[in-house]
Scaffold this motif. Structure first.
Motif, PDB file in Angstrom:
ATOM      1  N   SER A 458       0.887  -1.113   0.253  1.00  0.00           N
ATOM      2  CA  SER A 458      -0.129  -0.028   0.050  1.00  0.00           C
ATOM      3  C   SER A 458       0.889   1.385   0.150  1.00  0.00           C
ATOM      4  CB  SER A 458      -0.940  -0.062   1.331  1.00  0.00           C
ATOM      5  OG  SER A 458      -1.578   1.112   1.030  1.00  0.00           O
ATOM      6  N   GLN A 459       0.560   2.285  -0.870  1.00  0.00           N
ATOM      7  CA  GLN A 459       1.347   3.255  -0.969  1.00  0.00           C
ATOM      8  C   GLN A 459       0.971   4.538   0.139  1.00  0.00           C
ATOM      9  OE1 GLN A 459       2.005   5.186  -4.881  1.00  0.00           O
ATOM     10  NE2 GLN A 459       1.090   7.152  -4.121  1.00  0.00           N
ATOM     11  N   ILE A 460       2.120   5.143   0.742  1.00  0.00           N
ATOM     12  CA  ILE A 460       1.738   6.234   1.741  1.00  0.00           C
ATOM     13  C   ILE A 460       2.636   7.440   1.262  1.00  0.00           C
ATOM     14  CG2 ILE A 460       1.325   4.384   3.683  1.00  0.00           C
ATOM     15  CD1 ILE A 460       4.353   5.121   4.517  1.00  0.00           C
ATOM     16  N   LYS A 461       2.216   8.391   2.003  1.00  0.00           N
ATOM     17  CA  LYS A 461       2.930   9.635   1.057  1.00  0.00           C
ATOM     18  C   LYS A 461       4.370   9.688   1.119  1.00  0.00           C
ATOM     19  CE  LYS A 461       2.681  14.645   2.374  1.00  0.00           C
ATOM     20  NZ  LYS A 461       2.098  15.672   2.890  1.00  0.00           N
ATOM     21  N   SER A 462       5.062   9.004   2.203  1.00  0.00           N
ATOM     22  CA  SER A 462       6.632   9.183   2.216  1.00  0.00           C
ATOM     23  C   SER A 462       6.919   7.840   1.593  1.00  0.00           C
ATOM     24  CB  SER A 462       7.176   9.103   3.723  1.00  0.00           C
ATOM     25  OG  SER A 462       6.707   7.972   4.368  1.00  0.00           O
ATOM     26  N   GLY A 463       6.310   6.976   0.771  1.00  0.00           N
ATOM     27  CA  GLY A 463       6.646   5.623   0.313  1.00  0.00           C
ATOM     28  C   GLY A 463       5.829   4.821   0.188  1.00  0.00           C
ATOM     29  N   PHE A 464       5.880   3.660   0.667  1.00  0.00           N
ATOM     30  CA  PHE A 464       4.900   2.299   0.706  1.00  0.00           C
ATOM     31  C   PHE A 464       5.140   1.465   1.902  1.00  0.00           C
ATOM     32  CE2 PHE A 464       8.487   0.593  -1.948  1.00  0.00           C
ATOM     33  CZ  PHE A 464       8.249  -0.695  -1.467  1.00  0.00           C
ATOM     34  N   ILE A 465       4.101   0.822   2.174  1.00  0.00           N
ATOM     35  CA  ILE A 465       4.507  -0.078   3.224  1.00  0.00           C
ATOM     36  C   ILE A 465       4.074  -1.739   2.963  1.00  0.00           C
ATOM     37  CG2 ILE A 465       3.907   1.400   5.229  1.00  0.00           C
ATOM     38  CD1 ILE A 465       0.975   0.331   5.409  1.00  0.00           C
ATOM     39  N   LEU A 466       4.713  -2.626   3.321  1.00  0.00           N
ATOM     40  CA  LEU A 466       4.205  -4.054   2.859  1.00  0.00           C
ATOM     41  C   LEU A 466       4.124  -4.643   4.372  1.00  0.00           C
ATOM     42  CD1 LEU A 466       4.772  -5.577   0.509  1.00  0.00           C
ATOM     43  CD2 LEU A 466       7.049  -6.697   1.230  1.00  0.00           C
ATOM     44  N   ILE A 467       2.633  -5.141   4.160  1.00  0.00           N
ATOM     45  CA  ILE A 467       2.010  -5.699   5.439  1.00  0.00           C
ATOM     46  C   ILE A 467       1.915  -7.252   5.220  1.00  0.00           C
ATOM     47  CG2 ILE A 467      -0.242  -5.674   6.468  1.00  0.00           C
ATOM     48  CD1 ILE A 467      -0.875  -2.793   5.596  1.00  0.00           C
ATOM     49  N   ASP A 468       2.127  -7.990   6.424  1.00  0.00           N
ATOM     50  CA  ASP A 468       1.999  -9.286   6.348  1.00  0.00           C
ATOM     51  C   ASP A 468       0.520  -9.671   6.807  1.00  0.00           C
ATOM     52  OD1 ASP A 468       1.647 -12.148   7.488  1.00  0.00           O
ATOM     53  OD2 ASP A 468       3.913 -12.062   8.002  1.00  0.00           O
ATOM     54  N   GLN A 469      -0.137 -10.366   5.818  1.00  0.00           N
ATOM     55  CA  GLN A 469      -1.520 -10.033   5.811  1.00  0.00           C
ATOM     56  C   GLN A 469      -1.999 -11.093   7.056  1.00  0.00           C
ATOM     57  OE1 GLN A 469      -2.578 -11.672   2.108  1.00  0.00           O
ATOM     58  NE2 GLN A 469      -3.265 -13.763   2.735  1.00  0.00           N
ATOM     59  N   GLN A 470      -1.195 -12.058   7.443  1.00  0.00           N
ATOM     60  CA  GLN A 470      -1.796 -13.214   8.580  1.00  0.00           C
ATOM     61  C   GLN A 470      -1.416 -12.347   9.817  1.00  0.00           C
ATOM     62  OE1 GLN A 470      -0.207 -16.951   8.016  1.00  0.00           O
ATOM     63  NE2 GLN A 470      -1.145 -17.714  10.152  1.00  0.00           N
ATOM     64  N   ALA A 471      -0.204 -11.957   9.986  1.00  0.00           N
ATOM     65  CA  ALA A 471       0.130 -11.283  11.128  1.00  0.00           C
ATOM     66  C   ALA A 471      -0.674  -9.979  11.553  1.00  0.00           C
ATOM     67  CB  ALA A 471       1.684 -10.869  11.144  1.00  0.00           C
ATOM     68  N   GLY A 613       4.429 -11.094  18.575  1.00  0.00           N
ATOM     69  CA  GLY A 613       5.937 -10.245  18.603  1.00  0.00           C
ATOM     70  C   GLY A 613       6.390 -10.128  17.308  1.00  0.00           C
ATOM     71  N   LYS A 614       5.770 -10.532  16.321  1.00  0.00           N
ATOM     72  CA  LYS A 614       6.323 -10.535  14.887  1.00  0.00           C
ATOM     73  C   LYS A 614       5.700  -9.160  14.290  1.00  0.00           C
ATOM     74  CE  LYS A 614       6.012 -15.614  14.070  1.00  0.00           C
ATOM     75  NZ  LYS A 614       5.713 -16.654  13.135  1.00  0.00           N
ATOM     76  N   PHE A 615       6.551  -8.565  13.363  1.00  0.00           N
ATOM     77  CA  PHE A 615       6.211  -7.350  12.963  1.00  0.00           C
ATOM     78  C   PHE A 615       5.089  -7.600  11.648  1.00  0.00           C
ATOM     79  CE2 PHE A 615      10.726  -6.180  13.458  1.00  0.00           C
ATOM     80  CZ  PHE A 615      10.644  -5.063  14.412  1.00  0.00           C
ATOM     81  N   THR A 616       4.302  -6.699  11.891  1.00  0.00           N
ATOM     82  CA  THR A 616       3.072  -6.739  11.092  1.00  0.00           C
ATOM     83  C   THR A 616       3.373  -5.913   9.567  1.00  0.00           C
ATOM     84  OG1 THR A 616       1.897  -4.723  11.956  1.00  0.00           O
ATOM     85  CG2 THR A 616       1.256  -6.995  12.849  1.00  0.00           C
ATOM     86  N   PHE A 617       4.131  -5.159   9.568  1.00  0.00           N
ATOM     87  CA  PHE A 617       4.264  -4.434   8.356  1.00  0.00           C
ATOM     88  C   PHE A 617       5.942  -3.673   8.495  1.00  0.00           C
ATOM     89  CE2 PHE A 617       2.608  -1.045  11.049  1.00  0.00           C
ATOM     90  CZ  PHE A 617       3.388   0.050  10.818  1.00  0.00           C
ATOM     91  N   ILE A 618       6.234  -3.570   7.339  1.00  0.00           N
ATOM     92  CA  ILE A 618       7.500  -2.844   7.238  1.00  0.00           C
ATOM     93  C   ILE A 618       7.309  -1.517   6.431  1.00  0.00           C
ATOM     94  CG2 ILE A 618       9.839  -3.048   6.186  1.00  0.00           C
ATOM     95  CD1 ILE A 618       9.838  -5.953   6.970  1.00  0.00           C
ATOM     96  N   SER A 619       7.883  -0.418   6.390  1.00  0.00           N
ATOM     97  CA  SER A 619       7.625   0.698   5.629  1.00  0.00           C
ATOM     98  C   SER A 619       9.014   0.957   5.042  1.00  0.00           C
ATOM     99  CB  SER A 619       7.472   1.913   6.588  1.00  0.00           C
ATOM    100  OG  SER A 619       8.397   2.195   7.445  1.00  0.00           O
TER     101      SER A 619
END
Length: 633
Positions: A458-471, A613-619
């Motif tokens: 998903s695109q955000i203003k400063s770039g984009f984020i990648l989301i782990d759909q299961q987490a 405790g796992k990351f749900t997304f990375i920007s």
């Protein structure tokens, strides 16, 4: 200088020994049941009150004891099983060290009635903190009845470390089931708080397994039986479809003694390789009989960990026995076309391939090209183009006259070739193989994109984020369930036809303990007796309608968290439900579903990590991308 080393008094020595032998009520259950078996009993009754904290009583119809033996059995190192050092290496009885009753008497109040076969009067003994209070003749049935009351009454610190009644009862049931499996020829009865939980009649091993695990295993067991001069392996393994995500249905017995052996477990797992998922565990109840001289059973206080003199032979033999059983009973993935009437309607199934059609197909140059060894990638340039143009006829049963009449230039109107584009002779450009969905969604930069059915971009203003759909979905559900327990219960979707859920005894105890919280989370369950529940409804937001699969999956996750984490039962339940009901990796999501996950995730109080405790997304920032692509340099 005064001497400082003294012998410990008997009561202190017994309490120290009890620290190894009697760790909780289930430890006493194990020792008392084993003594009853060694006494030759055919009917054994276990009575429990307050999860063993108030009472553990075992009544048997065995040989009983004389007045002297009744007194001697509570002394340290008192046993009838060993007379010489050689006997230590030929042990076939359950108990032999002479520590059990002395240890029990050191940390509880004990009452025993026993009468030896053939005598008129029995003996009554009452012991408190290792001290004999009463010993007198009494009237009693043949056999022995021994009651352990108020466990750890004289060691308050150890009593405080005992778990909840439900947890301690699960340990007791575990020990009871292990011994009941090892001796299917004996009758076992378990009563807890005046309610009968189990009544196992004498029978075969398969009957005992089905009585414990449930009738649905009747057709899912594969017989294992291998005999050699060195050792025998026999028992049952479950078919691959019975494998579960957590351990619990794995039983190894060596000379009828339950053991835990990661080494032999690995041998069974290897035998099931490629038949079950990597993270699943098969059901097995396996017995190994061998000369006691080849095994040391006294390397651990509980005698559940043992040593073999040749572990490699044991490993190879167990693995071979299970593999042979699975192969003998044809337990392999198969395709049964009778199950799908749709398949029967296909031309390849219901229309015969005649001999004339076979000759026609095999004489074409196209067939010959592909049938030659190492030539599948080669096509003869001299091959008539019309044959290539009509290659589908090989499979679609086209008009054979087209070939027999040898009219190479006759073309069907639907297959008239069109002028090839100019770029056909050039390599296909990279842009032409971009996923069509990406091309569709790239027009609107705000529409999220799914990557490999696992991540959401998903695109955000400063770039984009990648989301782990299961987490991400797990975090959303976790906070939703927390609110249900603390604020407002979740709605329940009532079932049109309530299902009956048959559970193993330990699982039934877990569900019974969690019933109040499960109702707040949307489950409508009603106990139906004999480890059975009626499922009248499930949470309204569940995406599947299989109530039984939902609850069994929840149980598996709950047992996983119980083994891995030191958290309270309610927290385990919420995490288990979130893990079990979250959208799994591999599920295709529509743009609207992805957007809902994004919106709900960032409405959470802690959106950046899952409950585990796992990351749900990375920007990813535009500046990072510019640096990676060396822009502006």
């Amino acid at each position: 200088m005064a001497d400082i080393i003294n012998l410990l008094p008997d009561n202190i020595a017994n309490q120290i020994a009890a620290g190894e032998v009697i760790q909780r009520p289930s430890s006493a259950v194990k020792e008392l049941l084993e003594n009853a078996i060694d006494a030759g009993a055919t009917e054994i009754q276990l009575i429990i009150k307050d999860a063993g904290k108030e009472l553990v009583q075992v009544i048997d119809n065995g040989g009983g004891m004389s007045e002297t033996d009744a007194r001697m059995c509570f002394e340290r190192h008192a046993t009838s099983k060993i007379q010489s050092i050689e006997d230590l290496f030929q042990i076939r009885t359950m108990g032999f060290r002479g520590e059990a009753l002395a240890s029990i008497a050191a940390v509880a109040q004990v009452e025993m009635k026993t009468r030896k076969t053939g005598t008129e009067l029995g003996t009554y003994i009452e012991i408190d903190n290792s001290a004999v209070k009463i010993q007198e003749p009494c009237q009693t049935a043949e056999g022995t009845s021994i009651a352990m009351k108020n466990l750890f009454f004289n060691v308050p610190a150890r009593r405080n470390f005992l778990k909840s009644n439900a947890a301690e009862m699960r340990h007791i049931v575990d020990e009871f089931i292990r011994i009941a499996l090892a001796y299917p020829q004996l009758q076992f009865v378990l009563t807890s708080n005046n309610q009968q939980l189990f009544h196992f009649e004498k029978g075969s091993l398969k009957q005992r397994i089905i009585a414990i695990l449930g009738p649905h295993y009747n057709a899912r067991l594969v017989t294992v039986k291998e005999t050699t001069d060195y050792m025998d392996v026999y028992g049952f393994v479950g078919k691959p479809e019975t494998a579960k995500k957590t351990r619990g249905d794995q039983f190894f017995f060596v000379n009828n003694r339950f053991i835990k052996s990661p080494y032999l477990h690995h041998a069974v797992m290897n035998a099931f390789k490629d038949l079950i998922p990597v993270d699943s565990f098969p059901l097995y109840v396996l017995f190994i009989d061998l000369d006691p001289a080849h095994v040391d059973i006294n390397v651990h206080p509980t005698k559940q960990e043992i040593k073999f003199d040749d572990e490699k032979v044991m490993y190879a033999f167990v693995q071979s026995a299970v593999k042979h059983a699975l192969a003998q009973f044809n337990v392999t993935p198969t395709l049964d076309f009778d199950l799908d009437p749709g398949i029967q309607q296909l031309d390849a199934v219901n229309k015969p391939f005649t001999e004339a059609q076979q000759n026609l197909s095999t004489h074409t140059s196209l067939y010959k090209t592909f049938s030659q060894a190492n030539q599948a990638h080669m096509i003869d340039k001299s091959t008539n183009s019309s044959n290539l143009r009509h290659w589908k006829d090989l499979y679609e049963g086209g008009n054979s006259d087209r070939y027999t009449q040898e009219q190479p230039h006759l073309e069907h109107p639907d297959t008239v070739s069109k002028p090839a584009p100019a770029y056909d002779s050039q390599p296909q450009s990279t842009a032409s193989v971009i996923d069509e969905r990406w091309q569709d969604t790239a027009v609107d930069q705000k529409v999220p994109v799914q990557v490999h059915q696992q991540y959401i971009l998903s695109q955000i203003k400063s770039g984009f984020i990648l989301i782990d759909q299961q987490a991400a979905h797990e975090r959303i559900l976790y906070e939703r369930y927390q609110r249900a327990l603390q604020e407002s219960p979740m709605p329940t979707q009532q079932s049109l036809f309530p299902q009956t859920l048959h559970l193993q005894p330990v699982d039934a105890a877990v569900i019974s303990e969690m019933l109040p919280d499960l109702q707040l989370l949307g489950y409508d369950l009603e106990p139906f007796g004999n480890h059975t529940f009626i499922v009248r409804g499930t949470p309204a937001d569940l995406q599947h309608n299989n109530e039984q699969a939902s609850i069994e999956g929840l149980l598996e996750q709950f047992k996983h968290f119980s083994n891995e984490l030191k958290i309270n039962k309610r927290e385990q339940l919420v995490r288990s439900m979130a893990r079990n009901n979250a959208i799994a990796a591999g599920k295709v999501l529509a743009p609207r579903e992805m957007q809902n996950i994004i919106d709900e995730l960032f409405a959470c109080s802690m959106p950046n990590v899952s409950p585990g405790g796992k990351f749900t997304f990375i920007s990813f920032k535009l500046t990072d991308l510019a640096r990676m692509f060396e822009r502006g340099q």
